[in-house]
Design a protein around this motif. Structure first.
Motif: not given
Ligand SMILES: Cc1cc2nc3c(=O)[nH]c(=O)nc-3n(C[C@H](O)[C@H](O)[C@H](O)COP(=O)(O)O)c2cc1C
Length: 213
Positions: A22-23, A52, A111-112, A146
């Motif tokens: 994720a960011s 990542g 979110t994954g 997210d």
């Protein structure tokens, strides 16, 4: 790599730091730096998912081609307490509940990865280590990121929280009046570490509206 004598290590915390795609990699960097600098922490097991690594290259422009240099590259300085583990290394120490750790932080948490952890699907080392921590009733912090969040994400957050994880959405605060991005990120990471019993001296404490210096 770790050089501390076993007896000294016995009194110190072992932490797992999972970094997923994720960011917000600046938060992963700060968390690793703070864990490295914390005398109460003896060892950090760092695992980064494939996505990542991709986002790390994108956001921090890191060269992550050599495994032996990943921890130092992420920390931006020598990372002597950190052991870097491949996310495919499902036979690593932290894949077993017999290996004691004090807790796990997944930051940032995609979110994954949230979905996998919430449903006990342990195909990668990050997912398995989180699953192990939950079954062993050890703290797991998921710094989910997210926006916007779908109903699936919200349901998965509830499922993970019901399974024992702590949902720590990556939403920094502003009431401490940050002057820099580093201020903002540091205070968020202080809050995360405080939830693992690693209160930081530099954590801002609200003293009430009228008591601001
Ligand atoms: C530059 C970039 C930024 C991304 N940011 C996010 C994000 O903020 N949140 C998220 O859930 N997924 C994000 N993704 C998508 C995840 O990386 C993707 O779903 C991936 O499969 C997650 O795998 P992992 O959980 O194993 O790391 C991003 C992907 C890229 C390439």
């Amino acid at each position: 790599m770790l050089t501390m004598p076993a007896a000294a290590l016995a009194n110190k915390k072992r932490m797992i730091l999972g970094v997923t795609g994720a960011s917000g990699m600046i938060f992963a960097r700060k968390t690793l730096q703070m864990l490295e600098a914390d005398a109460r922490v003896g060892k950090i097991h760092l695992v980064i998912s494939g996505a990542g690594l991709k986002v790390l290259r994108e956001e921090l422009e890191l060269d992550l081609t050599k495994s032996a240099e990943v921890a130092a590259a992420l920390a931006g300085r020598p990372a002597r307490k950190t052991e870097y583990l491949l996310d495919s290394d499902i036979g690593a120490s932290i894949a077993s509940g017999s290996y004691p750790v004090s807790g796990m932080i997944v930051i940032p948490c995609s979110t994954g990865s949230l979905a996998q952890i919430a449903h006990g699907i342990s195909q990668t080392l990050i997912e398995r280590a989180a699953d192990v921590c939950l079954k062993e009733k050890r703290p797991v912090i998921l710094a989910v990121r997210d926006t916007p969040l779908s109903r699936v994400h919200l349901r998965n957050m509830l499922a993970a929280q019901e399974a024992g994880a702590e949902i720590f959405p990556m939403t920094p605060a502003f009431y401490h009046r940050p002057k820099t991005i580093d201020d903002l990120v540091t205070q968020f990471c202080c809050r995360v570490l405080a939830h693992l019993g690693l209160e930081q001296k530099k954590q801002f404490q609200w003293q009430g509206e009228k008591r601001r210096p």
